[in-house]
Write an enzyme that holds these catalytic residues in place. Structure first.
Site, PDB file in Angstrom:
ATOM      1  N   LYS A 278       7.807  -6.108  -4.316  1.00 17.61           N
ATOM      2  CA  LYS A 278       8.319  -5.085  -5.246  1.00 17.61           C
ATOM      3  C   LYS A 278       9.774  -5.390  -5.580  1.00 17.61           C
ATOM      4  O   LYS A 278      10.557  -5.741  -4.695  1.00 17.61           O
ATOM      5  CB  LYS A 278       8.194  -3.707  -4.587  1.00 17.61           C
ATOM      6  CG  LYS A 278       8.508  -2.522  -5.495  1.00 17.61           C
ATOM      7  CD  LYS A 278       8.289  -1.199  -4.752  1.00 17.61           C
ATOM      8  CE  LYS A 278       8.509   0.012  -5.640  1.00 17.61           C
ATOM      9  NZ  LYS A 278       8.278   1.289  -4.910  1.00 17.61           N
TER      10      LYS A 278
ATOM     11  N   SER B  75       5.351   4.476  -7.452  1.00 14.77           N
ATOM     12  CA  SER B  75       6.157   3.568  -8.239  1.00 14.77           C
ATOM     13  C   SER B  75       5.831   2.099  -8.000  1.00 14.77           C
ATOM     14  O   SER B  75       6.210   1.243  -8.806  1.00 14.77           O
ATOM     15  CB  SER B  75       7.639   3.796  -7.929  1.00 14.77           C
ATOM     16  OG  SER B  75       7.908   3.514  -6.567  1.00 14.77           O
TER      17      SER B  75
ATOM     18  N   SER C  92       4.666   6.295  -3.048  1.00 14.97           N
ATOM     19  CA  SER C  92       4.661   5.133  -3.931  1.00 14.97           C
ATOM     20  C   SER C  92       3.906   3.902  -3.441  1.00 14.97           C
ATOM     21  O   SER C  92       3.776   2.939  -4.200  1.00 14.97           O
ATOM     22  CB  SER C  92       6.089   4.711  -4.259  1.00 14.97           C
ATOM     23  OG  SER C  92       6.568   5.516  -5.293  1.00 14.97           O
TER      24      SER C  92
HETATM   25  N1  GLN Z   1       6.464   9.706  -7.315  1.00 19.00           N
HETATM   26  C1  GLN Z   1       7.463  10.133  -6.384  1.00 19.00           C
HETATM   27  C2  GLN Z   1       8.790  10.210  -7.094  1.00 19.00           C
HETATM   28  O1  GLN Z   1       8.802  10.059  -8.261  1.00 19.00           O
HETATM   29  C3  GLN Z   1       7.527   9.204  -5.220  1.00 19.00           C
HETATM   30  C4  GLN Z   1       8.166   7.913  -5.544  1.00 19.00           C
HETATM   31  C5  GLN Z   1       8.239   6.983  -4.381  1.00 19.00           C
HETATM   32  O2  GLN Z   1       7.555   7.140  -3.371  1.00 19.00           O
HETATM   33  N2  GLN Z   1       9.116   6.010  -4.493  1.00 19.00           N
HETATM   34  O3  GLN Z   1       9.805  10.440  -6.532  1.00 19.00           O
END
Ligand code: GLN
Length: 511
Positions: free
Chosen positions: A75, A150, A174
């Protein structure tokens, strides 16, 4: 057998070289990339170099570990020395880290082959990868749908065999949510088990790095490679690291599995509920004792997270001022340079979080929002602790629904709802895993398995027992039919997810 094990066997028997395996993956990566857009950077030359080095070691008779010569995607919020690290943000465009994250350094030392850096929501804020400043990644099962987020690029890359495994980060879901959307296995480890050194910080008290793979064993093997104390991370735990492969016993007899009532009720889609209920019955048929568990504070999980995460983000993102990293906008004073750089460099979701976080932390509102949220966080953690007095692991759906269409959730609140079921786990710092447990209209559905702190072995055991007695993980995205078929992984059957044939096998039924 896991994909890693199958390839490792070929490598040590010298049936194939790491270079050949890497080439196969790079070819498929580039064949599929125009449709999927999983990668922000492809590191082809580095991959070939790393593969050759492994071949050299094998040729010289050295014993190599299971991760050596295995292609991995990273990532793009993990710093890689000399290789652009963008967090999918314009503000980091052109930033080339002068140092390497601990996790990627460990994997490189284990001989892993990095094929590239994957797309994400900007600074890991989002649930669909649509917040990337550069491109939208497609879901390999249906190109009109999102891969989740994400870590959407990492999940899509593994689902489509662009890499064998991948690393993601999970702050509120995410890793698990995109794993569910893309039909792969994803694990968020216990907070502190894996080093955050070199992971670009989003919300430091929640962020954890974790593995994606096509099977539970792949995830266990990759976890082994990244877990363990790191003096460079002050929140890193000093605990002995077990051999996670030993946990892979296809057996749940005598284990108590709790079903979180709050996560199967309101807010959970019909098809998802049906698939997860069938998975629970399956685990019961395998010999687990099923208990219903109440976690009353979970209904405040989303609200709590959306105070704490933006608060920490607003502090963490203050460092992008045009002086130290990437983008710098020309201006006639220092202050207006800061302002212009941040206004051009950050996308709308990141700005929204900075605004919310700055507000929640401001002196007049700190007690009402941030402090209150921290107290509720403790209540959520207490719900988990009470539950783990009665059960070994907890289960729930990973997400309320399967993957949605690109552009379908423009309202930020509807996007936030995607993480309803994963967020409590981050707030409590616990391990959580998602694995495939069914399909709805050709789209994968994920089962979430949650353990108490450092109970990764139990989580992996339940996941493994479920996986080994079902066929969901053998389903492959239809688009793979049009590419170079992996010549190695035994589980590749080229079946379409739309087929209804992959019912869980009943207990006692043979392979
Ligand atoms: N979707 C969640 C957010 O927007 C979690 C994102 C994540 O785990 N990095 O914060």
């Amino acid at each position: 057998m896991s994909v890693i094990r199958a390839l490792h066997t070929q490598l040590v028997r010298r049936e194939r070289s790491a270079e050949e395996i890497t080439r196969e993956y790079l070819v498929r990566l580039s064949q599929l990339e125009p449709q999927l857009k999983s990668f922000l950077t492809v590191t082809e030359e580095l991959a070939q170099q790393q593969a050759r080095a492994v071949d050299e070691r094998i040729r010289s008779g050295e014993a190599v570990g299971p991760l050596a010569g295995i292609p991995i995607a990273i990532k793009d919020n993990l710093c890689t020395r000399g290789i652009p690290t963008t967090c999918a943000s314009k503000i980091l465009q052109g930033f080339i880290p002068p140092y390497e994250s601990t996790v990627t350094a460990r994997l490189a030392a284990a001989g892993m082959v990095m094929v590239g850096k994957t797309n994400l929501d900007e600074f890991a804020m989002g649930s669909s990868t649509e917040n990337s400043a550069f491109q939208v990644t497609a879901n390999p099962w249906d190109l009109t749908r999102v891969p989740g987020g994400s870590s959407g690029g990492s999940a899509a890359a593994v689902a489509a065999d662009q890499a064998v495994v991948a690393l993601g980060s999970d702050t509120g879901g995410s890793i698990r949510q995109p794993a569910a959307f893309c039909g792969v296995v994803g694990l968020k480890p216990t907070y502190g088990l894996v080093s955050r050194y070199g992971l670009v910080a989003f919300a430091s008290s929640l962020d954890q790095v974790g593995p994606f793979g096509r099977t539970v064993e792949d995830v266990a093997l990759l976890l082994q490679g990244i877990a363990g104390h790191d003096p460079m991370d002050s929140t890193s735990l000093r605990v002995p690291i077990p051999d996670y492969s030993q946990a892979l016993i296809p057996e749940v007899k005598g284990l108590k599995i709790g079903v979180i009532r709050e996560l199967l009720g309101e807010g959970c889609g019909e098809e998802t509920r049906a698939a997860v209920q069938a998975a629970i019955e399956h685990l019961q048929a395998l010999g687990a004792e099923i208990l219903e568990i109440d976690c009353p504070s979970f209904r405040y999980g989303l609200a709590t997270y959306y105070i704490i995460a933006p608060s920490e983000a607003s502090a963490n993102l203050a460092r992008y001022d045009g002086v130290k990293y990437g983008l710098r906008e020309a201006a006639d004073s220092l202050l207006s340079m800061y302002g212009k750089t941040r206004s051009r460099g950050f996308g709308p979701e990141v700005k929204r979080r900075i605004m919310i976080g700055t507000y929640a932390l401001s002196s007049g509102y700190y007690d009402a929002y941030y402090l209150k949220a921290q107290k509720v966080r403790t209540l959520i953690k207490q719900d988990f602790l009470n539950a783990f007095e009665k059960v070994d692991v907890l289960v729930s759906p990973t997400t309320p629904t399967p993957a949605f269409r690109v552009g379908e959730r423009e309202d930020p609140l509807s996007m936030y709802l995607c993480d309803l079921m994963t967020i409590p786990v981050n707030l409590a710092g616990l391990p959580g895993l998602s694995l495939p447990c069914g399909f709805a209209d050709g789209l994968p559905i994920g089962l979430q398995i949650i353990g108490n702190a450092l109970q990764e072995p139990k989580v992996l055991q339940v996941a493994y027992a479920y996986e080994q007695s079902t066929d969901w993980h053998k389903q492959r995205p239809p688009l793979l039919g049009s590419t170079t078929q992996p010549s190695s992984p035994p589980e590749t059957e080229g079946k379409s997810g739309k087929s209804k044939s992959a019912k869980p096998r009943k207990k006692g039924q043979s392979n």
